[in-house]
Design an enzyme around this catalytic site. Structure first.
Site, PDB file in Angstrom:
ATOM      1  N   ARG A  56      55.201  42.189 -17.566  1.00  0.00           N
ATOM      2  CA  ARG A  56      56.000  42.492 -18.750  1.00  0.00           C
ATOM      3  C   ARG A  56      55.454  41.719 -19.957  1.00  0.00           C
ATOM      4  O   ARG A  56      54.766  40.718 -19.832  1.00  0.00           O
ATOM      5  CB  ARG A  56      57.472  42.144 -18.543  1.00  0.00           C
ATOM      6  CG  ARG A  56      57.760  40.650 -18.304  1.00  0.00           C
ATOM      7  CD  ARG A  56      58.145  39.898 -19.546  1.00  0.00           C
ATOM      8  NE  ARG A  56      58.196  38.461 -19.301  1.00  0.00           N
ATOM      9  CZ  ARG A  56      57.176  37.655 -19.478  1.00  0.00           C
ATOM     10  NH1 ARG A  56      55.992  38.115 -19.867  1.00  0.00           N
ATOM     11  NH2 ARG A  56      57.286  36.360 -19.251  1.00  0.00           N
ATOM     12  N   GLU A  62      62.374  33.975 -26.564  1.00  0.00           N
ATOM     13  CA  GLU A  62      61.563  33.144 -25.659  1.00  0.00           C
ATOM     14  C   GLU A  62      62.298  31.879 -25.260  1.00  0.00           C
ATOM     15  O   GLU A  62      62.882  31.191 -26.093  1.00  0.00           O
ATOM     16  CB  GLU A  62      60.244  32.789 -26.362  1.00  0.00           C
ATOM     17  CG  GLU A  62      59.070  32.836 -25.437  1.00  0.00           C
ATOM     18  CD  GLU A  62      58.887  34.210 -24.770  1.00  0.00           C
ATOM     19  OE1 GLU A  62      59.400  34.406 -23.648  1.00  0.00           O
ATOM     20  OE2 GLU A  62      58.256  35.076 -25.372  1.00  0.00           O
ATOM     21  N   ASP A  65      66.386  32.949 -21.715  1.00  0.00           N
ATOM     22  CA  ASP A  65      67.049  33.666 -20.606  1.00  0.00           C
ATOM     23  C   ASP A  65      67.767  32.701 -19.673  1.00  0.00           C
ATOM     24  O   ASP A  65      68.866  32.986 -19.198  1.00  0.00           O
ATOM     25  CB  ASP A  65      66.078  34.586 -19.847  1.00  0.00           C
ATOM     26  CG  ASP A  65      64.894  33.879 -19.210  1.00  0.00           C
ATOM     27  OD1 ASP A  65      64.614  32.708 -19.566  1.00  0.00           O
ATOM     28  OD2 ASP A  65      64.224  34.499 -18.342  1.00  0.00           O
ATOM     29  N   GLY A 167      48.663  33.685 -14.374  1.00  0.00           N
ATOM     30  CA  GLY A 167      48.815  32.596 -15.339  1.00  0.00           C
ATOM     31  C   GLY A 167      48.570  33.056 -16.761  1.00  0.00           C
ATOM     32  O   GLY A 167      48.308  32.258 -17.653  1.00  0.00           O
ATOM     33  N   GLY A 169      50.664  34.902 -18.795  1.00  0.00           N
ATOM     34  CA  GLY A 169      51.816  35.139 -19.665  1.00  0.00           C
ATOM     35  C   GLY A 169      52.407  36.535 -19.572  1.00  0.00           C
ATOM     36  O   GLY A 169      53.346  36.853 -20.287  1.00  0.00           O
ATOM     37  N   ASP A 216      61.940  38.242 -16.530  1.00  0.00           N
ATOM     38  CA  ASP A 216      60.730  38.913 -16.049  1.00  0.00           C
ATOM     39  C   ASP A 216      61.052  39.917 -14.955  1.00  0.00           C
ATOM     40  O   ASP A 216      60.528  41.023 -14.928  1.00  0.00           O
ATOM     41  CB  ASP A 216      59.740  37.887 -15.491  1.00  0.00           C
ATOM     42  CG  ASP A 216      59.393  36.850 -16.526  1.00  0.00           C
ATOM     43  OD1 ASP A 216      59.720  37.077 -17.701  1.00  0.00           O
ATOM     44  OD2 ASP A 216      58.806  35.824 -16.161  1.00  0.00           O
ATOM     45  N   SER A 262      47.948  28.752 -17.688  1.00  0.00           N
ATOM     46  CA  SER A 262      49.031  27.808 -17.488  1.00  0.00           C
ATOM     47  C   SER A 262      49.756  28.230 -16.223  1.00  0.00           C
ATOM     48  O   SER A 262      50.411  29.255 -16.199  1.00  0.00           O
ATOM     49  CB  SER A 262      49.946  27.862 -18.705  1.00  0.00           C
ATOM     50  OG  SER A 262      51.230  27.441 -18.370  1.00  0.00           O
ATOM     51  N   LYS A 264      52.629  27.772 -14.108  1.00  0.00           N
ATOM     52  CA  LYS A 264      53.936  27.119 -14.174  1.00  0.00           C
ATOM     53  C   LYS A 264      54.321  26.426 -12.882  1.00  0.00           C
ATOM     54  O   LYS A 264      54.971  25.385 -12.911  1.00  0.00           O
ATOM     55  CB  LYS A 264      55.012  28.148 -14.509  1.00  0.00           C
ATOM     56  CG  LYS A 264      55.196  28.329 -15.974  1.00  0.00           C
ATOM     57  CD  LYS A 264      56.560  28.824 -16.374  1.00  0.00           C
ATOM     58  CE  LYS A 264      57.259  29.807 -15.551  1.00  0.00           C
ATOM     59  NZ  LYS A 264      56.795  31.003 -15.065  1.00  0.00           N
ATOM     60  N   TYR A 272      57.941  23.652 -17.794  1.00  0.00           N
ATOM     61  CA  TYR A 272      59.029  24.632 -17.689  1.00  0.00           C
ATOM     62  C   TYR A 272      60.325  24.020 -17.141  1.00  0.00           C
ATOM     63  O   TYR A 272      61.381  24.097 -17.770  1.00  0.00           O
ATOM     64  CB  TYR A 272      58.574  25.807 -16.811  1.00  0.00           C
ATOM     65  CG  TYR A 272      59.490  26.999 -16.906  1.00  0.00           C
ATOM     66  CD1 TYR A 272      59.277  27.984 -17.865  1.00  0.00           C
ATOM     67  CD2 TYR A 272      60.572  27.143 -16.051  1.00  0.00           C
ATOM     68  CE1 TYR A 272      60.126  29.080 -17.960  1.00  0.00           C
ATOM     69  CE2 TYR A 272      61.422  28.229 -16.133  1.00  0.00           C
ATOM     70  CZ  TYR A 272      61.182  29.198 -17.092  1.00  0.00           C
ATOM     71  OH  TYR A 272      62.026  30.279 -17.179  1.00  0.00           O
TER      72      TYR A 272
HETATM   73  P1  NG1 Z   1      56.303  33.502 -17.467  1.00  0.00           P
HETATM   74  O1  NG1 Z   1      55.727  32.192 -17.175  1.00  0.00           O
HETATM   75  O2  NG1 Z   1      55.631  34.146 -18.592  1.00  0.00           O
HETATM   76  O3  NG1 Z   1      56.408  34.323 -16.235  1.00  0.00           O
HETATM   77  C1  NG1 Z   1      58.782  32.451 -17.906  1.00  0.00           C
HETATM   78  C2  NG1 Z   1      60.020  32.780 -17.088  1.00  0.00           C
HETATM   79  C3  NG1 Z   1      61.036  33.630 -17.834  1.00  0.00           C
HETATM   80  C4  NG1 Z   1      61.294  33.082 -19.214  1.00  0.00           C
HETATM   81  C5  NG1 Z   1      59.970  32.840 -19.940  1.00  0.00           C
HETATM   82  C6  NG1 Z   1      60.148  32.197 -21.282  1.00  0.00           C
HETATM   83  C7  NG1 Z   1      59.520  32.984 -14.698  1.00  0.00           C
HETATM   84  C8  NG1 Z   1      59.388  33.925 -13.577  1.00  0.00           C
HETATM   85  N1  NG1 Z   1      59.700  33.509 -15.885  1.00  0.00           N
HETATM   86  O4  NG1 Z   1      57.848  33.444 -17.973  1.00  0.00           O
HETATM   87  O5  NG1 Z   1      62.218  33.710 -17.073  1.00  0.00           O
HETATM   88  O6  NG1 Z   1      62.072  31.928 -19.158  1.00  0.00           O
HETATM   89  O7  NG1 Z   1      59.100  32.015 -19.192  1.00  0.00           O
HETATM   90  O8  NG1 Z   1      60.894  32.982 -22.138  1.00  0.00           O
HETATM   91  O9  NG1 Z   1      59.474  31.798 -14.489  1.00  0.00           O
HETATM   92 MG    MG Z   2      55.685  33.983 -14.158  1.00  0.00          MG
END
Ligand code: NG1
Ligand code: MG
Length: 511
Positions: A56, A62, A65, A167, A169, A216, A262, A264, A272
């Site tokens: 997505r 941002e 959620d 990774g 985004g 997501d 990145s 997470k 995060y």
């Molecule tokens: P990424 O790292 O882009 O998947 C994460 C979180 C989202 C939201 C966004 C920031 C997961 C699965 N997703 O996205 O829920 O918090 O960062 O808006 O960790």
């Molecule tokens: Mg993710």
């Protein structure tokens, strides 16, 4: 529900949500054929079905959620495909074989489901297959709850092909978890509603070690081709499909990778998860300072800023005021009550009237974090101001008439403000992302910002059609060629993508 589309290698595509006569997108069809062929090579038989879930892009909203504020993402065309053959009536413990088409990078793994019928994910290993195991683990818990403790899963042979950059985004992780959970449901002949799939995927993804919100997974599961997905999380999840109105001048969303990876799951303790802890602490401190007692909610640590807003509004007798005014009330509360720029564990435990040990146990033990100072004021301000921008963005999109230049400038400006806030007060950008955004704005984008968690990854740009070539050229010249002088044409194509809002999760089943 689903429309049938042409046969591919004796499998019928059931492309859920597609209009009658719709064609499966060409690129997807090709990957599908390749996947089925590779499956036959790997396991000597064809798969029974393929489950699919897309990545997505988040247009705006941002890092809000997990505080249960609204977001506006949509699915992209890149996705995760999982080809599955079901191994029925397992003798002994069910065997699950996990393999990837890119086996040199992603080694195969076989697992046997133990006596308990449940499996655990080893958070510390950061293995690629953890994302499948997360979906599997959550699905098995769900199925046992639904069908009784005696439920045992069928065995499975799996072959996975993902083209969402890891990774990067665009939420490869959620695409993977959602496709996995859907695969396990189908392998056990269980029809699951989108809402149940969403709930189970949100919880499942947390098993990998990240306290994520639900954006997501919602975008991956619920999106529809041609629409943005306006997600509301409080008091419970709901999704509205928002058509992108025609605009004059015509605009497009351009996605540009920074190629700063990145992960997470690896950096969660300082990035995060720490932000999740900071906004939760801001919530409970604000509640305490307002003499409000919060009922636990669905957010990862049980108390969200949106929940606090609800109680504050009630207390102040402002329930009839509109959404934007309510958000403003919370912004005022943050500015007046959270005065310090840093809060230590001592500061917070004193305000809450609990010991530091209790504080750590309640808010920092489920997922460990590393920090001595917590920026409660800054993080909470970002969340509320971002929530306000989302409301304005949605109002502009839903306003009558086409989007004229003035409205487009306003949308772009909201995206630019998001980027500034992510950079300065949420501190989740990085210098490469900041550079990409300014290069693109200078070349004619209305708005540019990071998308997803940040600290690298991806950016999204609102660009007038007439400026797409100029923005693309500028990004190549001033970012990609400078930073990666040897970059290949193929990599450049991956870097810059115009992705139309795409279809959410679907099953492609055999006869
Ligand atoms: P990424 O790292 O882009 O998947 C994460 C979180 C989202 C939201 C966004 C920031 C997961 C699965 N997703 O996205 O829920 O918090 O960062 O808006 O960790
Ligand atoms: Mg993710």
């Amino acid at each position: 529900m689903a429309a049938l589309v042409p046969q591919v290698d004796s499998l019928e595509h059931v492309y859920a949500g597609a209009a009658e006569g719709d064609q499966v997108p060409k690129a997807l069809e090709q990957r599908f054929v390749n996947l089925v062929n590779s499956f036959k090579q790997q396991y000597d038989q064809k798969p029974d079905f393929v489950s699919r879930s897309p990545g997505r892009v988040n247009i705006i909203g941002e890092h809000v959620d997990y505080s249960l504020y609204n977001v506006l993402p949509t699915a992209v065309t890149v996705d995760v495909l999982i080809a599955v053959r079901v191994l029925k009536n397992p003798s002994g413990h069910p065997l699950i074989k996990i393999a990837n088409v890119n086996s040199s990078k992603y080694p195969s793994k076989d697992i046997t489901v133990p006596e308990t019928g449940l499996i655990e994910v080893d958070k510390k290993s950061h293995a690629w297959s953890n994302y499948f195991l997360a979906g599997l683990s959550g699905s098995l818990k769900y199925l046992r709850q639904k069908l009784g403790e005696s439920f045992t899963t069928n065995g499975m042979e799996l072959l996975i092909d993902g083209n969402v950059p890891a990774g990067g985004g665009l939420s490869s992780s959620a695409a993977f978890v959602c496709a996995s959970a859907l695969a396990v449901m189908a392998a056990n002949n269980h029809q699951i509603s989108k809402q149940d799939l969403l709930d189970l995927c949100i919880v499942s993804e947390r098993a990998v070690g990240v306290f994520s919100g639900g954006m997501d997974q919602a975008a991956s599961i619920f999106s529809e081709r041609g629409y943005l997905l306006y997600c509301t999380f409080f008091p419970k999840f709901s999704a509205e499909h928002v058509p992108v109105p025609t605009s004059d001048p015509e605009v497009t969303f351009l996605i540009a990778q920074s190629f700063v990876t990145s992960d997470k799951a690896v950096t969660a303790q300082i990035h995060y998860n720490l932000r999740v802890v900071e906004v939760t602490l801001a919530t409970v401190v604000l509640a305490k300072l307002h003499d409000i007692s919060l009922n636990p909610d669905d957010s990862s640590l049980g108390f969200s800023l949106r929940n606090f807003q609800e109680e504050l509004i009630k207390k102040e007798g402002l329930r009839d005021s509109d959404a934007s005014s309510q958000v403003e009330v919370v912004i005022k509360a943050i500015k007046s009550k959270l005065e310090k720029s840093d809060y230590t564990r001592d500061d917070i435990s004193q305000i809450l009237g609990i010991s530091v040990e209790q504080l750590e146990k309640q808010y920092m033990s489920k997922f460990p974090i590393k920090a001595d100072a917590f920026k409660l004021r800054q993080r909470a301000l970002h969340v509320l101001e971002e929530a306000s921008r989302v409301l304005k963005f949605k109002d502009t999109l839903s306003s009558t008439g086409s989007l004229d230049q003035e409205k487009l400038l306003a949308l772009g400006e909201l995206m630019n403000q998001t980027q500034a806030s992510c950079r300065d007060i949420y501190e989740c950008s990085c210098s490469e992302i900041d550079d990409i955004c300014s290069i693109s704005r200078n070349a004619g984008a209305y708005g540019a910002r990071l998308t997803g968690a940040g600290w690298g990854g991806c950016t999204v740009h609102l660009v007038p059609q007439s400026k797409v070539a100029a923005v693309t050229e500028a990004l190549k010249k001033e970012y990609y060629f400078k930073k990666f002088p040897d970059i290949s044409e193929e990599k450049l194509q991956e870097a810059l993508v115009i992705s139309k809002p795409s279809q959410g999760s679907s099953l492609i089943v055999g006869k």
